[in-house]
Design a protein around this motif. Structure first.
Motif, short mmCIF file in Angstrom:
data_model
loop_
_atom_site.label_atom_id
_atom_site.label_comp_id
_atom_site.label_asym_id
_atom_site.label_seq_id
_atom_site.Cartn_x
_atom_site.Cartn_y
_atom_site.Cartn_z
N VAL A 103 -3.18 0.93 3.80
CA VAL A 103 -2.90 2.03 3.57
C VAL A 103 -2.05 2.90 2.98
N ALA A 104 -1.50 2.26 2.27
CA ALA A 104 -0.81 2.97 1.29
C ALA A 104 -1.67 1.96 0.10
N ARG A 173 -12.76 7.06 7.42
CA ARG A 173 -11.38 6.72 7.32
C ARG A 173 -10.72 6.68 8.32
N ASP A 174 -11.20 7.08 9.88
CA ASP A 174 -10.61 6.61 11.00
C ASP A 174 -11.01 5.15 11.09
N LYS A 183 -2.11 6.53 14.44
CA LYS A 183 -1.67 8.05 14.41
C LYS A 183 -0.89 8.71 13.81
N ALA A 184 0.01 7.58 12.71
CA ALA A 184 0.68 8.25 12.26
C ALA A 184 0.01 8.66 10.85
N ALA A 185 -0.78 7.86 10.33
CA ALA A 185 -1.65 8.33 9.13
C ALA A 185 -2.15 9.71 9.54
N LYS A 186 -2.81 9.68 10.46
CA LYS A 186 -3.77 11.40 11.11
C LYS A 186 -2.78 12.29 11.18
N ALA A 187 -1.39 12.19 11.53
CA ALA A 187 -0.21 12.73 11.54
C ALA A 187 0.16 13.42 9.36
N ALA A 188 -0.08 12.41 8.70
CA ALA A 188 0.23 12.62 7.85
C ALA A 188 -0.22 13.36 6.33
N GLU A 189 -1.89 12.79 7.56
CA GLU A 189 -3.12 13.95 6.63
C GLU A 189 -2.28 15.07 7.01
N GLY A 190 -2.77 15.31 7.81
CA GLY A 190 -2.88 17.07 8.94
C GLY A 190 -1.47 17.92 8.24
N SER A 191 -0.65 17.42 8.17
CA SER A 191 0.35 17.89 7.19
C SER A 191 0.64 17.82 5.67
N VAL A 201 -5.05 13.59 0.12
CA VAL A 201 -4.52 13.43 1.48
C VAL A 201 -3.39 12.31 0.93
N PRO A 202 -2.47 12.07 1.16
CA PRO A 202 -0.90 11.06 1.55
C PRO A 202 -0.55 10.27 1.84
N PHE A 203 -1.69 8.82 1.70
CA PHE A 203 -2.22 7.85 2.19
C PHE A 203 -0.38 7.09 2.39
N PRO A 204 0.04 7.11 1.26
CA PRO A 204 1.67 5.80 0.97
C PRO A 204 2.41 6.18 2.31
#
Length: 223
Positions: A103-104, A173-174, A183-191, A201-204
């Motif tokens: 993902v990163a 993407r999902d 779950k972690a990736a979607k939380a990072a995206e939302g933030s 969209v911060p994927f790292p």
């Protein structure tokens, strides 16, 4: 009245190795943490001064070796059940690390993805043009009319990549995000979307963060 010990005096060093568990501490600390029983210890009546074989509070065979005047080291081999559990746990952790790294590696914005796509397209289309038009593979090539149209299509594809708008399809993407980090990736995206807008969209993700999708399993005593 029972003797009182500080938390520091009751601390131990504990390590989990592929084939055994290792712990080091004072006699009181090892007993306090259920690593050993009250005895015997090396130097006790009837025991050798530096090493002794005995069992822990659960009846499992252990080896105790004197490390200094006040500290002892304890080794215990894993049971077959524990080995199976630990191997499965390591495999899950490795899958999660690979998923984070995957993902990163994705582009962090639409513009960054366009650059990546253009770079890949240049390499791929150049190879196709050489194969279909230049005849370097034994002289085989498209006829003149087809070659001209083929080169025109390549130019059109490059122009499309340079000028048309890229979008991020959330469903796709999902779909391609490994389930154990979704779950972690979607939380990072939302933030990030809330902070920076739709273009970033911060994927790292931190590959060393605690695992997020360990399977539930019966707990085992791994001390």
């Amino acid at each position: 009245m029972a003797a009182r010990h500080s938390s520091r005096s009751l601390s131990i060093t504990s390590e989990k190795h592929p084939h055994h568990h290792y712990a080091r501490g004072t006699r009181e600390a090892l007993i306090h943490h259920d690593i050993t029983r009250e005895g015997p210890f090396p130097g006790d009546p009837g025991e050798k001064k530096t090493v002794c074989c005995t069992t822990d509070p659960h009846g499992r065979a252990i080896l105790i070796r004197r490390s200094s005047k006040t500290t002892f080291s304890v080794w215990r081999d894993w049971s077959e059940e524990e080995k199976t559990f630990l191997e499965a746990q390591r495999a899950r952790e490795n899958r999660i690390k690979r998923a984070h790294a995957f993902v990163a590696s994705w582009a962090v914005s639409v513009d960054a993805y366009r650059e990546e796509a253009l770079g890949n397209a240049d390499a791929i289309l150049l190879g196709l043009e050489s194969m279909m038009v230049d005849g370097y593979r034994g002289g085989y090539r498209l006829n003149d009319d087809a070659a001209s149209r083929f080169v025109g299509l390549i130019d059109e594809m490059k122009h499309l990549l340079e000028t048309e708008r890229f979008v991020m399809d959330q469903k796709l993407r999902d779909k391609y995000t490994p389930a154990c980090v979704l779950k972690a990736a979607k939380a990072a995206e939302g933030s990030a979307l809330a902070q920076y807008g739709d273009n970033v969209v911060p994927f790292p993700l931190d590959p060393y963060r605690p695992p997020l999708c360990l399977d539930s399993a019966a707990s085992l005593s791994l001390q």
